[in-house]
Write a protein that holds these residues in place. Structure first.
Motif, short mmCIF file in Angstrom:
data_model
loop_
_atom_site.label_atom_id
_atom_site.label_comp_id
_atom_site.label_asym_id
_atom_site.label_seq_id
_atom_site.Cartn_x
_atom_site.Cartn_y
_atom_site.Cartn_z
N PRO A 160 -35.20 15.40 -69.96
CA PRO A 160 -36.16 16.32 -70.77
C PRO A 160 -35.60 17.00 -71.96
CG PRO A 160 -36.19 16.50 -68.50
CD PRO A 160 -35.18 15.79 -68.84
N GLN A 198 -35.01 14.71 -75.07
CA GLN A 198 -36.31 14.16 -75.38
C GLN A 198 -37.06 15.13 -76.40
OE1 GLN A 198 -39.09 13.25 -72.56
NE2 GLN A 198 -40.25 11.60 -73.78
N ALA A 199 -36.92 16.54 -75.82
CA ALA A 199 -37.33 17.63 -76.63
C ALA A 199 -36.52 17.72 -77.82
CB ALA A 199 -37.18 18.83 -75.81
N GLN A 204 -37.56 14.99 -80.31
CA GLN A 204 -38.90 15.61 -81.16
C GLN A 204 -38.70 16.48 -81.95
OE1 GLN A 204 -41.24 16.19 -77.65
NE2 GLN A 204 -41.80 14.21 -77.15
N SER A 205 -37.78 17.69 -81.74
CA SER A 205 -37.82 18.69 -82.76
C SER A 205 -37.23 18.24 -84.03
CB SER A 205 -36.74 19.85 -82.06
OG SER A 205 -36.48 20.96 -82.85
#
Length: 78
Positions: free
Chosen positions: A63, A66-67, A70-71
């Motif tokens: 997680p 993944q975050a 995306q950022s």
């Protein structure tokens, strides 16, 4: 196990110099060289090892990673 092999003179001389510099016996140098060669050229062994690791850690995305991805992607100009 004792074996007899033939190598080019230049390879032999370079190996002798390296064995002396690294304070290894000729047998140890050649044994390590063959072991490294086999390790690098045994793709099935590498694949099996990677599969064992994947089985242990799983394939679900992390997680946090993944975050973070995306950022970064949100800030990149396309």
């Amino acid at each position: 196990m004792k074996i007899a092999i033939s190598v080019p003179d230049a390879v032999f001389q370079a190996a002798e110099r390296h064995a002396q510099r690294s304070q290894k016996s000729r047998s140890q140098l050649y044994a390590e060289a063959v072991a490294e060669y086999l390790h690098r050229h045994a793709p099935d062994d590498v694949t099996e090892a990677m599969n064992r690791v994947i089985d242990q850690v799983g394939t679900a995305p992390d997680p946090f990673v993944q975050a973070a991805a995306q950022s970064v992607l949100a800030r990149v100009e396309w």
